[in-house]
Design an enzyme around this catalytic site. Structure first.
Site, mmCIF file in Angstrom:
data_model
loop_
_atom_site.group_PDB
_atom_site.id
_atom_site.type_symbol
_atom_site.label_atom_id
_atom_site.label_comp_id
_atom_site.label_asym_id
_atom_site.label_seq_id
_atom_site.Cartn_x
_atom_site.Cartn_y
_atom_site.Cartn_z
ATOM 1 N N HIS A 125 42.102 -115.226 -54.999
ATOM 2 C CA HIS A 125 41.583 -115.048 -53.633
ATOM 3 C C HIS A 125 42.574 -115.781 -52.725
ATOM 4 O O HIS A 125 42.313 -116.872 -52.229
ATOM 5 C CB HIS A 125 40.192 -115.658 -53.546
ATOM 6 C CG HIS A 125 39.417 -115.307 -52.303
ATOM 7 N ND1 HIS A 125 39.989 -114.715 -51.182
ATOM 8 C CD2 HIS A 125 38.105 -115.470 -52.004
ATOM 9 C CE1 HIS A 125 39.053 -114.539 -50.263
ATOM 10 N NE2 HIS A 125 37.910 -114.981 -50.735
ATOM 11 N N ARG B 230 31.828 -114.461 -45.535
ATOM 12 C CA ARG B 230 32.928 -115.145 -44.865
ATOM 13 C C ARG B 230 34.212 -114.322 -44.777
ATOM 14 O O ARG B 230 34.811 -114.210 -43.709
ATOM 15 C CB ARG B 230 33.284 -116.460 -45.588
ATOM 16 C CG ARG B 230 32.441 -117.625 -45.183
ATOM 17 C CD ARG B 230 32.195 -118.509 -46.356
ATOM 18 N NE ARG B 230 31.395 -117.794 -47.307
ATOM 19 C CZ ARG B 230 30.057 -117.738 -47.258
ATOM 20 N NH1 ARG B 230 29.420 -118.381 -46.350
ATOM 21 N NH2 ARG B 230 29.379 -117.029 -48.148
ATOM 22 N N LYS C 101 30.986 -91.130 -55.249
ATOM 23 C CA LYS C 101 31.104 -89.773 -55.813
ATOM 24 C C LYS C 101 32.172 -89.719 -56.888
ATOM 25 O O LYS C 101 32.460 -88.649 -57.434
ATOM 26 C CB LYS C 101 31.473 -88.784 -54.696
ATOM 27 C CG LYS C 101 30.490 -88.731 -53.555
ATOM 28 C CD LYS C 101 31.032 -87.796 -52.464
ATOM 29 C CE LYS C 101 30.415 -88.104 -51.127
ATOM 30 N NZ LYS C 101 31.204 -87.539 -50.025
HETATM 31 N N1 CP Z 1 34.665 -117.692 -49.726
HETATM 32 C C1 CP Z 1 34.317 -116.396 -49.834
HETATM 33 O O1 CP Z 1 35.070 -115.570 -50.358
HETATM 34 O O2 CP Z 1 33.095 -116.101 -49.336
HETATM 35 P P1 CP Z 1 32.498 -114.620 -49.229
HETATM 36 O O3 CP Z 1 32.280 -114.129 -50.649
HETATM 37 O O4 CP Z 1 31.243 -114.744 -48.449
HETATM 38 O O5 CP Z 1 33.542 -113.765 -48.556
#
Ligand code: CP
Length: 330
Positions: A154, A75, A105
């Protein structure tokens, strides 16, 4: 029982956005205030309107965005690609950076930044280590967006989730939100909680196996920021008036003992019966995805399940707005 997963660090407070996105790194939800969220959401609304009308946009024409991913992603990688392309920009897509780039490397993150800052105008980084995004941002002279740093944060997932919740309820005040699953390692949970803590009268229920409880450092941080935090250990303690259930995956990749993962992974499964018993009509069911069994597919057709609908779609609008704001195009 031995805990084989490490407690997360909390990202130190980063420079606040204060309504001015141009040239900023996006590392943590702690950079946001209500005003900055409002500006972003307004522009995301505009992006949604224009997309729905089929308008071709070229705000990022001539811009290049590096997508540098040290951890797997569907995503976040796909939606940042889509957002850049939908704005007329181009990407340097680097999946599996650990094996497909010179990282294999032995190149350092700092040296990699020194190269891609020349190739592109903005870097989107996913990394397995908490704090790596902040270190990379210090090394890079172009803006950097944290697309997930280990078990830290995130932020862009949280921004699209907060946008989605706000669209549904017209406010982020006075909400009751249930988080279920892996609170210890769930970086999206950490960021969403920072966002919710900006708003009035937030009540949060945390449903997780004991070994995956939110770290006390995180728990106290959100509490100090005004969130009413309630930890529960069984589904029968779920509140019946929640606005959001935010389910999450138990994160196999963070365990050092896979037997422990196997014992833990199916602790809390979202079923149709559970949502019909404890969920109200106003409830929305969210999940950052991927899911690996913790939401049964029988739930997907419930009108309250928006993890494959609003969350995915809104991710593109919010990331379009964010990229355009950071690159000074709005
Ligand atoms: N929600 C999310 O971060 O999904 P992915 O890990 O697929 O990017």
């Amino acid at each position: 029982m031995a805990i084989s997963v490490k407690a997360p660090q909390i990202n130190p407070d980063q420079t606040g956005i204060n309504g001015n996105f141009k040239g900023q790194d996006i590392l943590s939800l702690s950079q946001f205030d209500q005003r900055s969220l409002g500006i972003l959401f307004q522009h995301a609304d505009e992006m949604a309107k224009l997309r729905k009308k089929g308008t071709i946009l070229d705000l990022l024409k001539g811009n290049i965005v590096t997508l540098l991913f040290y951890e797997p992603s569907s995503r976040t990688f796909g939606s940042f690609s889509s957002s850049t392309l939908r704005l007329g920009g181009q990407t340097i897509p680097i999946h599996d950076a650990k094996t497909s780039s010179s990282v294999a490397k032995g190149e350092t993150l700092e040296d990699t930044m020194g190269v891609f800052q020349t190739y592109s105008d903005l870097i989107v980084l996913r990394h397995s280590e908490t704090g790596a995004a902040a270190n990379a941002a210090n090394a890079a002279n172009v803006p950097l967006i944290n697309a997930g740093d280990g078990i830290g944060e995130h932020p862009t997932q949280a921004l699209m989730d907060l946008y989605t919740i706000n669209n549904r309820f017209g406010t982020l005040d006075n909400l009751t939100v249930v988080f279920a699953g892996d609170m210890l390692n769930g970086r999206t949970v950490h960021s969403v909680l920072l966002g919710l803590s900006l708003f009035k009268n937030t009540t949060v229920y945390l449903l997780s196996p004991k070994i995956l409880r939110l770290s006390r450092q995180h728990f106290n941080l959100y509490k100090e920021r005004g969130v009413k935090m309630v930890e529960i250990e069984k589904e029968t303690d779920l509140p019946k008036d929640a606005h959001v259930w935010y389910w999450t995956r138990v994160q196999k990749e963070r365990f050092t003992d896979l037997n422990e993962y196997e014992r833990t992974k199916n602790s809390f499964i979202l079923t149709k019966k559970l949502v019909d018993t404890y969920g109200s009509d106003q409830l929305i069911l969210m999940h950052p995805l991927p899911r690996v069994g913790e939401i049964l597919t029988e739930v997907d057709s419930d009108s309250r399940a928006i993890y494959f609908r609003d969350e995915i779609e809104n991710g593109v609008y919010v990331r379009m707005a964010l990229l355009a704001l950071i690159l000074g195009k709005l």
